[in-house]
Design a protein around this motif. Structure first.
Motif, PDB file in Angstrom:
ATOM      1  N   PRO A 100       0.777  -1.257   0.000  1.00  0.00           N
ATOM      2  CA  PRO A 100       0.000   0.000   0.000  1.00  0.00           C
ATOM      3  C   PRO A 100       0.805   1.302   0.000  1.00  0.00           C
ATOM      4  O   PRO A 100       0.380   2.239  -0.674  1.00  0.00           O
ATOM      5  N   PRO A 101       1.956   1.438   0.699  1.00  0.00           N
ATOM      6  CA  PRO A 101       2.617   2.758   0.665  1.00  0.00           C
ATOM      7  C   PRO A 101       3.083   3.172  -0.717  1.00  0.00           C
ATOM      8  O   PRO A 101       3.282   4.361  -0.959  1.00  0.00           O
ATOM      9  N   THR A 102       3.206   2.224  -1.653  1.00  0.00           N
ATOM     10  CA  THR A 102       3.631   2.615  -3.005  1.00  0.00           C
ATOM     11  C   THR A 102       2.558   3.426  -3.714  1.00  0.00           C
ATOM     12  O   THR A 102       2.862   4.117  -4.688  1.00  0.00           O
ATOM     13  N   LEU A 143      12.590  -0.987  -1.725  1.00  0.00           N
ATOM     14  CA  LEU A 143      11.630  -1.995  -1.269  1.00  0.00           C
ATOM     15  C   LEU A 143      12.124  -3.401  -1.591  1.00  0.00           C
ATOM     16  O   LEU A 143      11.920  -4.329  -0.802  1.00  0.00           O
ATOM     17  N   MET A 144      12.809  -3.577  -2.738  1.00  0.00           N
ATOM     18  CA  MET A 144      13.339  -4.914  -3.031  1.00  0.00           C
ATOM     19  C   MET A 144      14.434  -5.290  -2.045  1.00  0.00           C
ATOM     20  O   MET A 144      14.496  -6.430  -1.578  1.00  0.00           O
ATOM     21  N   VAL A 200      11.106  -0.124   9.354  1.00  0.00           N
ATOM     22  CA  VAL A 200      11.821   0.521   8.250  1.00  0.00           C
ATOM     23  C   VAL A 200      10.847   0.886   7.137  1.00  0.00           C
ATOM     24  O   VAL A 200      10.918   1.979   6.561  1.00  0.00           O
ATOM     25  N   LEU A 201       9.894  -0.012   6.858  1.00  0.00           N
ATOM     26  CA  LEU A 201       8.885   0.274   5.837  1.00  0.00           C
ATOM     27  C   LEU A 201       8.057   1.498   6.215  1.00  0.00           C
ATOM     28  O   LEU A 201       7.770   2.362   5.379  1.00  0.00           O
ATOM     29  N   THR A 206      16.951   4.437   3.939  1.00  0.00           N
ATOM     30  CA  THR A 206      16.205   3.183   3.838  1.00  0.00           C
ATOM     31  C   THR A 206      17.080   2.073   3.274  1.00  0.00           C
ATOM     32  O   THR A 206      17.026   0.934   3.739  1.00  0.00           O
ATOM     33  N   ALA A 207      17.901   2.415   2.261  1.00  0.00           N
ATOM     34  CA  ALA A 207      18.783   1.398   1.688  1.00  0.00           C
ATOM     35  C   ALA A 207      19.781   0.908   2.730  1.00  0.00           C
ATOM     36  O   ALA A 207      20.029  -0.295   2.857  1.00  0.00           O
ATOM     37  N   ALA A 208      20.344   1.826   3.528  1.00  0.00           N
ATOM     38  CA  ALA A 208      21.319   1.423   4.551  1.00  0.00           C
ATOM     39  C   ALA A 208      20.658   0.582   5.629  1.00  0.00           C
ATOM     40  O   ALA A 208      21.239  -0.420   6.088  1.00  0.00           O
TER      41      ALA A 208
END
Lengths: 135, 94
Positions: free
Chosen positions: A46-48, A92-93, B39-40, B80-82
């Motif tokens: 959902p956040p996408t 996200l991946m 994190v999300l 986020t990547a880190a």
């Protein structure tokens, strides 16, 4: 208070309003989904909504509004759109592959073997019931 | 109701909705239950912040909010990547 130039045409004000409201509503729907869904792998989706259409609509509104107010073409918001479109799938991946590996490492039977490990890799012992994360 | 007051009220309503969205993301960030959920939620949170600053830009007719949004986008991506790399291996930079 808002400093709107008095020469702003009505159609620009209305189209900007609709785009801003649409973008904000889509972002809100996305984060409500983030709260309501009950599984990490469904919560990724959902956040996408906010990172694609949500921010896209607000950027379009901003481009239209500033192009009219400044009386020249203002398109540098495209930079943000391109950047967000490129980076969101990448992060996200990365995050989902990390989550997959973490779920596998605690012995969750519902996840497949993470990529990079042999298919017959030893599945770790499940944690005792008291140490299981609640999800 | 003039077109100007429509714009003023709809930008205010949009800011309200985005603040609610940030509250939802903050709730998920505090509740968890696991690190990847947090994190999300952080990722969703900074995107909401970017949209909020863009609407501030429209509200004040100030074009320089754009730079703040660009900086948040860059820093948020790296953060986020880190964090994802940290969750994967236990260290952010290999």
């Amino acid at each position: 208070m808002m400093e709107v130039s008095p020469t702003l045409p009505a159609w620009v004000a209305i189209v900007t309003s609709i785009l801003v409201l649409l973008g904000a509503a889509l972002t809100l729907i996305g984060t409500i989904g983030l709260v309501r869904l009950n599984n990490f792998y469904s919560r990724v989706h959902p956040p996408t909504l906010g990172t694609t259409l949500g921010i896209g609509c607000v950027l379009l509104a901003s481009m239209l509004y500033f192009s009219v107010v400044k009386q020249r073409l203002v398109v540098h918001e495209v930079l943000i759109a391109i950047f967000v479109t490129i980076t969101t799938p990448v992060t996200l991946m990365l995050l989902v592959s990390a989550a997959l590996r973490r779920d596998w490492a605690i012995g969750d039977p519902s996840v497949p073997v993470p990529p990079g490990l042999p298919e017959e890799a030893e599945r770790p012992e499940p944690l005792p019931e008291s140490d299981q994360p609640t999800s | 109701m003039t077109a100007h007051s429509i714009l003023i009220w709809s930008v205010a309503a949009a800011e309200m909705m985005i603040v609610l969205a940030m509250a939802c993301a903050a709730y998920r960030m505090l509740k968890g239950p696991r690190a990847q959920d947090r994190v999300l939620a952080l990722d969703a949170f900074y995107v909401c912040g970017m949209i909020l600053i863009l609407t501030f830009g429209i509200e004040t007719s100030d074009i320089f909010y754009f730079e703040a949004v660009l900086v948040i986008a860059l820093v948020g991506f790296v953060a986020t990547a880190a964090l994802a790399k940290f969750l994967m291996r236990g260290e952010p930079i290999e």
